[in-house]
Design a protein around this motif. Structure first.
Motif, PDB file in Angstrom:
ATOM      1  N   THR A 113      -3.083   9.277   2.013  1.00  0.00           N
ATOM      2  CA  THR A 113      -3.658  10.396   2.765  1.00  0.00           C
ATOM      3  C   THR A 113      -3.079  11.733   2.327  1.00  0.00           C
ATOM      4  N   ALA A 142      -1.134   3.571   3.370  1.00  0.00           N
ATOM      5  CA  ALA A 142      -2.280   4.356   3.840  1.00  0.00           C
ATOM      6  C   ALA A 142      -1.886   5.815   4.076  1.00  0.00           C
ATOM      7  N   GLU A 170       1.616  -1.657   4.689  1.00  0.00           N
ATOM      8  CA  GLU A 170       0.230  -1.199   4.572  1.00  0.00           C
ATOM      9  C   GLU A 170       0.029   0.150   5.257  1.00  0.00           C
TER      10      GLU A 170
END
Length: 155
Positions: free
Chosen positions: A92, A88, A84
Motif C-alpha cells: 500500500t 499488504a 500477510e
C-alpha cells in the motif's frame, strides 16, 4: 481459529514480553522496539497471541525485525496472517521488498518463511554470541544457536 490482525497503536514496549518470545538479546530489542510499525494478532476475547514488527530501511525496503506467536497458538495461522497483513500494508505504501533474518538453527522458521514466499539471500556467521547480547549456550532443538540467515521477498 477466530483471529483478528490489527495495527497496534499503543507503546511498543507494552508488548516487550512478546518481543522476547523471538529474540534473546535485550540490547537488540531495546535498540529497535520503539521504531517502525507493529501489528498484533488477537484471538477470541481480544487476547494478544502474537505480533509482527517492521521497520523501514533504505529505499523501498522494510525489515521484519521481530515476529512471534505464543507457543500454545503456533501452527494455527496467526504467524501467516500477521505476515500477510504486513505485506499488504507494505504494498500500500510502495514498499517493493521485505527482508528478515532468523537463526539457521531454527528449522521451523526456515520452512515457514520459504512457504510464505521468502528466498534465502545470505548467511552471517556467529551472530548469536555474548558480544551481540545473547547468552552463551543457546540451542534450538539441540542445535547450537550461532548463525543467522537472511531472507527477502519481492512484492
Amino acid at each position: 481459529m477466530d483471529l483478528n490482525v490489527e495495527e497496534y497503536t499503543g507503546p511498543h514496549r507494552d508488548l516487550d514480553w512478546s518481543f522476547r518470545e523471538a529474540d534473546d538479546s535485550e540490547a537488540l530489542i531495546d535498540a529497535y522496539i520503539d521504531s517502525g510499525r507493529l501489528w498484533v494478532a488477537r484471538a477470541a476475547g481480544g487476547v494478544i497471541i502474537g505480533h509482527l514488527h517492521a521497520v523501514p530501511r533504505e529505499g523501498e525496503v522494510w525489515e521484519v525485525t521481530n515476529t512471534a506467536v505464543v507457543e500454545s497458538q503456533r501452527g494455527r495461522g496467526a504467524g501467516r496472517a500477521l505476515l500477510e497483513r504486513a505485506i499488504a500494508e507494505a504494498r500500500t505504501v510502495g514498499v517493493r521488498r521485505l527482508i528478515l533474518a532468523t537463526a539457521t538453527a531454527d528449522v521451523g522458521n526456515l520452512r515457514f518463511y520459504q512457504r510464505c514466499g521468502f528466498r534465502m539471500t545470505r548467511v552471517v556467521q556467529d551472530v548469536f554470541t555474548p558480544a551481540n547480547g545473547y547468552p552463551s549456550g543457546l540451542e534450538i532443538d539441540g542445535v547450537p544457536l550461532r548463525d543467522q540467515v537472511w531472507f527477502e521477498r519481492l512484492l
